[in-house]
Design a protein around this motif. Sequence first.
Motif, PDB file in Angstrom:
ATOM      1  N   SER A  87       0.840  -1.206   0.000  1.00 29.59           N
ATOM      2  CA  SER A  87       0.000   0.000   0.000  1.00 29.59           C
ATOM      3  C   SER A  87       0.872   1.252   0.000  1.00 29.59           C
ATOM      4  CB  SER A  87      -0.927  -0.010   1.217  1.00 29.59           C
ATOM      5  OG  SER A  87      -1.777  -1.140   1.181  1.00 29.59           O
ATOM      6  N   GLU A  88       1.965   1.226   0.790  1.00 29.77           N
ATOM      7  CA  GLU A  88       2.863   2.379   0.828  1.00 29.77           C
ATOM      8  C   GLU A  88       3.481   2.625  -0.537  1.00 29.77           C
ATOM      9  OE1 GLU A  88       4.271   1.721   5.466  1.00 29.77           O
ATOM     10  OE2 GLU A  88       5.730   1.685   3.856  1.00 29.77           O
ATOM     11  N   LEU A  89       3.933   1.549  -1.191  1.00 31.75           N
ATOM     12  CA  LEU A  89       4.559   1.707  -2.510  1.00 31.75           C
ATOM     13  C   LEU A  89       3.570   2.255  -3.523  1.00 31.75           C
ATOM     14  CD1 LEU A  89       6.701  -1.551  -2.698  1.00 31.75           C
ATOM     15  CD2 LEU A  89       7.542   0.781  -2.433  1.00 31.75           C
ATOM     16  N   GLU A  90       2.305   1.785  -3.492  1.00 33.95           N
ATOM     17  CA  GLU A  90       1.314   2.272  -4.458  1.00 33.95           C
ATOM     18  C   GLU A  90       0.973   3.737  -4.203  1.00 33.95           C
ATOM     19  OE1 GLU A  90      -1.949  -0.416  -4.237  1.00 33.95           O
ATOM     20  OE2 GLU A  90      -1.076  -1.833  -5.676  1.00 33.95           O
ATOM     21  N   LEU A  91       0.838   4.114  -2.942  1.00 34.93           N
ATOM     22  CA  LEU A  91       0.560   5.534  -2.654  1.00 34.93           C
ATOM     23  C   LEU A  91       1.748   6.419  -3.031  1.00 34.93           C
ATOM     24  CD1 LEU A  91      -1.366   5.409   0.726  1.00 34.93           C
ATOM     25  CD2 LEU A  91      -2.241   6.008  -1.508  1.00 34.93           C
ATOM     26  N   GLU A  92       2.956   5.915  -2.750  1.00 37.84           N
ATOM     27  CA  GLU A  92       4.134   6.680  -3.131  1.00 37.84           C
ATOM     28  C   GLU A  92       4.201   6.862  -4.644  1.00 37.84           C
ATOM     29  OE1 GLU A  92       7.747   4.993  -1.788  1.00 37.84           O
ATOM     30  OE2 GLU A  92       9.012   6.547  -2.684  1.00 37.84           O
ATOM     31  N   ARG A  93       3.829   5.783  -5.372  1.00 35.68           N
ATOM     32  CA  ARG A  93       3.838   5.908  -6.827  1.00 35.68           C
ATOM     33  C   ARG A  93       2.787   6.911  -7.302  1.00 35.68           C
ATOM     34  NH1 ARG A  93       1.788   4.627 -11.565  1.00 35.68           N
ATOM     35  NH2 ARG A  93       3.150   3.781 -13.203  1.00 35.68           N
ATOM     36  N   GLU A 128       7.858   7.380 -17.589  1.00 30.58           N
ATOM     37  CA  GLU A 128       9.134   6.811 -18.007  1.00 30.58           C
ATOM     38  C   GLU A 128      10.254   7.094 -17.021  1.00 30.58           C
ATOM     39  OE1 GLU A 128       6.386   7.633 -21.238  1.00 30.58           O
ATOM     40  OE2 GLU A 128       7.348   8.911 -19.720  1.00 30.58           O
ATOM     41  N   ASN A 129       9.985   7.815 -15.973  1.00 28.34           N
ATOM     42  CA  ASN A 129      11.023   8.165 -15.005  1.00 28.34           C
ATOM     43  C   ASN A 129      11.553   6.906 -14.340  1.00 28.34           C
ATOM     44  OD1 ASN A 129      12.108   9.072 -12.245  1.00 28.34           O
ATOM     45  ND2 ASN A 129      11.833  10.999 -13.366  1.00 28.34           N
ATOM     46  N   ILE A 140       9.864   1.789  -8.565  1.00 29.01           N
ATOM     47  CA  ILE A 140       8.768   1.519  -7.627  1.00 29.01           C
ATOM     48  C   ILE A 140       7.851   0.432  -8.189  1.00 29.01           C
ATOM     49  CG2 ILE A 140       6.737   2.542  -6.531  1.00 29.01           C
ATOM     50  CD1 ILE A 140       8.264   5.131  -6.283  1.00 29.01           C
ATOM     51  N   ASP A 141       7.632   0.460  -9.532  1.00 30.32           N
ATOM     52  CA  ASP A 141       6.795  -0.594 -10.140  1.00 30.32           C
ATOM     53  C   ASP A 141       7.408  -1.984  -9.933  1.00 30.32           C
ATOM     54  OD1 ASP A 141       4.952   1.231 -10.948  1.00 30.32           O
ATOM     55  OD2 ASP A 141       5.792   1.491 -12.948  1.00 30.32           O
ATOM     56  N   LYS A 142       8.725  -2.050 -10.039  1.00 32.77           N
ATOM     57  CA  LYS A 142       9.388  -3.332  -9.820  1.00 32.77           C
ATOM     58  C   LYS A 142       9.222  -3.790  -8.364  1.00 32.77           C
ATOM     59  CE  LYS A 142      12.856  -2.702 -13.461  1.00 32.77           C
ATOM     60  NZ  LYS A 142      14.291  -2.580 -13.755  1.00 32.77           N
ATOM     61  N   LYS A 143       9.342  -2.831  -7.431  1.00 35.04           N
ATOM     62  CA  LYS A 143       9.166  -3.182  -6.022  1.00 35.04           C
ATOM     63  C   LYS A 143       7.738  -3.654  -5.748  1.00 35.04           C
ATOM     64  CE  LYS A 143      12.684   0.005  -4.282  1.00 35.04           C
ATOM     65  NZ  LYS A 143      12.934   1.198  -3.416  1.00 35.04           N
ATOM     66  N   ILE A 144       6.761  -2.972  -6.390  1.00 31.01           N
ATOM     67  CA  ILE A 144       5.353  -3.367  -6.216  1.00 31.01           C
ATOM     68  C   ILE A 144       5.141  -4.799  -6.710  1.00 31.01           C
ATOM     69  CG2 ILE A 144       3.005  -2.894  -7.002  1.00 31.01           C
ATOM     70  CD1 ILE A 144       3.706   0.086  -6.958  1.00 31.01           C
ATOM     71  N   GLN A 145       5.701  -5.111  -7.893  1.00 29.21           N
ATOM     72  CA  GLN A 145       5.526  -6.453  -8.447  1.00 29.21           C
ATOM     73  C   GLN A 145       6.184  -7.512  -7.573  1.00 29.21           C
ATOM     74  OE1 GLN A 145       3.586  -7.064 -11.032  1.00 29.21           O
ATOM     75  NE2 GLN A 145       3.884  -9.243 -10.681  1.00 29.21           N
ATOM     76  N   ALA A 146       7.382  -7.186  -7.041  1.00 30.38           N
ATOM     77  CA  ALA A 146       8.087  -8.137  -6.173  1.00 30.38           C
ATOM     78  C   ALA A 146       7.309  -8.363  -4.884  1.00 30.38           C
ATOM     79  CB  ALA A 146       9.490  -7.623  -5.868  1.00 30.38           C
ATOM     80  N   THR A 147       6.736  -7.287  -4.330  1.00 31.79           N
ATOM     81  CA  THR A 147       5.948  -7.422  -3.097  1.00 31.79           C
ATOM     82  C   THR A 147       4.709  -8.281  -3.347  1.00 31.79           C
ATOM     83  OG1 THR A 147       6.728  -5.258  -2.401  1.00 31.79           O
ATOM     84  CG2 THR A 147       4.821  -6.134  -1.254  1.00 31.79           C
ATOM     85  N   LYS A 148       4.046  -8.089  -4.492  1.00 26.91           N
ATOM     86  CA  LYS A 148       2.874  -8.906  -4.811  1.00 26.91           C
ATOM     87  C   LYS A 148       3.247 -10.386  -4.939  1.00 26.91           C
ATOM     88  CE  LYS A 148       0.095  -5.366  -7.100  1.00 26.91           C
ATOM     89  NZ  LYS A 148      -0.546  -4.953  -8.345  1.00 26.91           N
TER      90      LYS A 148
END
Length: 765
Positions: free
Chosen positions: A361-367, A377-378, A384-392
């Motif tokens: 949730s923190e990663l998605e809000l931060e994104r 493209e930043n 952050i997208d990679k971290k979200i996928q790894a957490t899932k």
Amino acid sequence: MATKSVSSYVPYQVIEPATPNIQAHLLPYLRSWPWYLLCLSLALTGGYVYLLYKQPIYRIQASLMLQDEKKGNTQTNPLKELDVYTPKKVIENELEVLHSSTLMSRVVETLHLEARYYRNTKYGKREIYSQSPIVVLIEEGNEDLYKKPLEITFLGDKAVSVNGRRIPLNQSVWTPYGKLRLLTRKPVSASTEPLVVEVMPRTAAVNSYLGKLKAEPTSKTSTVVHLTLDDAVPEKGEAVLNQLINEYNLAAVADKNKVASSTMKFINERLRIVQGELASVEKNVESYKANQGITDLSEQSKSFLQTTQQNDAQLNQVKIRLASLNNLEEFISQQADKRGSTPATIGLDDPVLLGQISKLSELELERDQLAQTTPEENPIIQSIDKKIQATKNNIRQNVRTMKSMLTSSREHYVAENQKLEKVIRTIPQQERSLMDKTRQQTIKNDLYTYLLQKREEMAVTFAASIADTRTIDAAESSSGPIKPVPVVIYALFGLVGLLIPTATIAGKTAMNTRVMRRGDVEGITQVPILGEVMSKRQRDVLVVAPNSRSVIAEQIRSIRTNLHIGRNEINDSQVMLFTSSISGEGKSFLAQNLGASLALLRQPTVILEMDLRMPKLHQVFNVDNSVGISNFLNDEASLADILKPIPGYPNYFLIPSGPLPPDPSELLSGPKLKELIQGLRENFRYVIVDAPPIGIVTDAQLIAPYADATLFVVRHGVTPKNCLKILNTLHLEQRFQNLNIILNAVGGSDAYHFNNNYKNSYSYK
């Protein structure tokens, strides 16, 4: 008297002179001090006028303390433990949010900052804010609205004139500029001062304020953010900063409420299902007891019932957890692209899984926060997208593990229930049926109570949501303007006032190819300077006369004195040749005045008008020029025929040029010139030859072998500098006897190199 032999020529290469000294470069600037004073005065006056017409700029500041996970959590809310999800803030990200276009766009929209209001004063337009009696609301604007300011004149309390068009107040009206509504803030009348309104597009207004906004932490270890905004209207700047802080807090609260709302929705759905099941079970128990006439159960039945209830309760917890895990797995798999929502975690107590859900949730809000100010493209968003996928992926793995464990537990409890059911079968059919129904009633009732408790906790959390910020200092403007600074403005204008004459003089000097000061002569040629004659706008033809005490007369007398220095044979006659580089340098003026000065010594002196191409001396002395040097050189007249006395000057004679010959150089190359000079030496103490310029014709070089001294005239502002190089070459090659320079028309502080000390002791006419 015998004439001296002609000197032989010694070729010599021109050598570039050394760089002039600093004092010589400073003299033109020092002489122009009145221009400096004038330009400096005008520049300072311009600075004063600029300060009068320039609207001052004020600095508005505010302080905001943020909650930063890197620097500790300062939250002391007693309901903190009820939060299912409390996002932590990174101060660097929050600075970007505060400086985002989204927040500033809300500020511009709320305060109607697309329109700027001005009032004409004697010092130009001055922007106002709350003093404006009306507010212009742009409901639908077109391009013409942004091209030309709106000049508003009040026609009364019902209507105004906008660029000559009557528009009613407090009504939505279609105009040539779009659909506008002019709302009154205070009572207006025909005597209300006119306004000028400039309207800009929303994007331009947002960018304008973002360009002036600064958000930075007070130190590296502090979570206090310092907001700064520079604006011409302090009141408007304070409103912008305060509204920006308010919009930031509202956005933070909205993020929190979004999480709580998602959890509340899940609990309400579960309550609705359980409530229906509980009502159905209670109705079955009630019907069964009524039909069978059961009032109580035996102690043995109660013991079995309690055991069964405990086993069922544990089985129910396992089912709730499995349901939550299924919901979580469905959320991860099917709602992967839906941000802003959070899965329900009711019944899950595994700290690792809960930590992973919180991290997701923190990663998605931060994104989401970064996406407001950063493109997709930043690299930061991609990271952050990679971290979200790894957490899932980690959550999916933990869910599968926990589901496997809970499935085993469920099977264990089911098997235990089957054993209890076999025991219960020994109880009479009525009691066993009642026990089964009562057990279902207890299970549903406990589940319903548990969900109600969680819903109340979430409701309290939802109601107690506040922003994780605290306003340290509300927006406050500076006591005085920060721009323009009078000292800086006066310094800049004064510098410009000094640079203008400096640049003008430097440019003039750089473009100048003429001799302007004594240093120019001394730096180029090695020919000694015999004397100087000052510049004067109006000069008589003969400035040297009996009892003459003018400065120029004394300077010519000084030249006369310098001519006698170093002469041993004072009784010998002396032939002096006057020449220059070009015409107009004053050689004839100096020649005739030096001759007059020598004649005043009661020495016979004669001046020859040897310029056979452009003679002028006979006109100056008003002497007949019908017979002259050209006749003598052509053997058409004797020396007595061409010698003419000068009126008013005893011992001073003139030999005019005579009729202009077609071939002056050929005449001067003949033997008659030597005869003429020798005859004059025998009869006159001083013989002065006024020859043509050497830079134009060769006549002077033909006469040079017969002269004892050559006086080369250099005039300030007239003589080209390159001519001095030619003169230096002639001197080093010894083409002229005793070559000396006389500086003519010397001005300013270059004047009287020899005679300037006299001026303090003597007075001149």
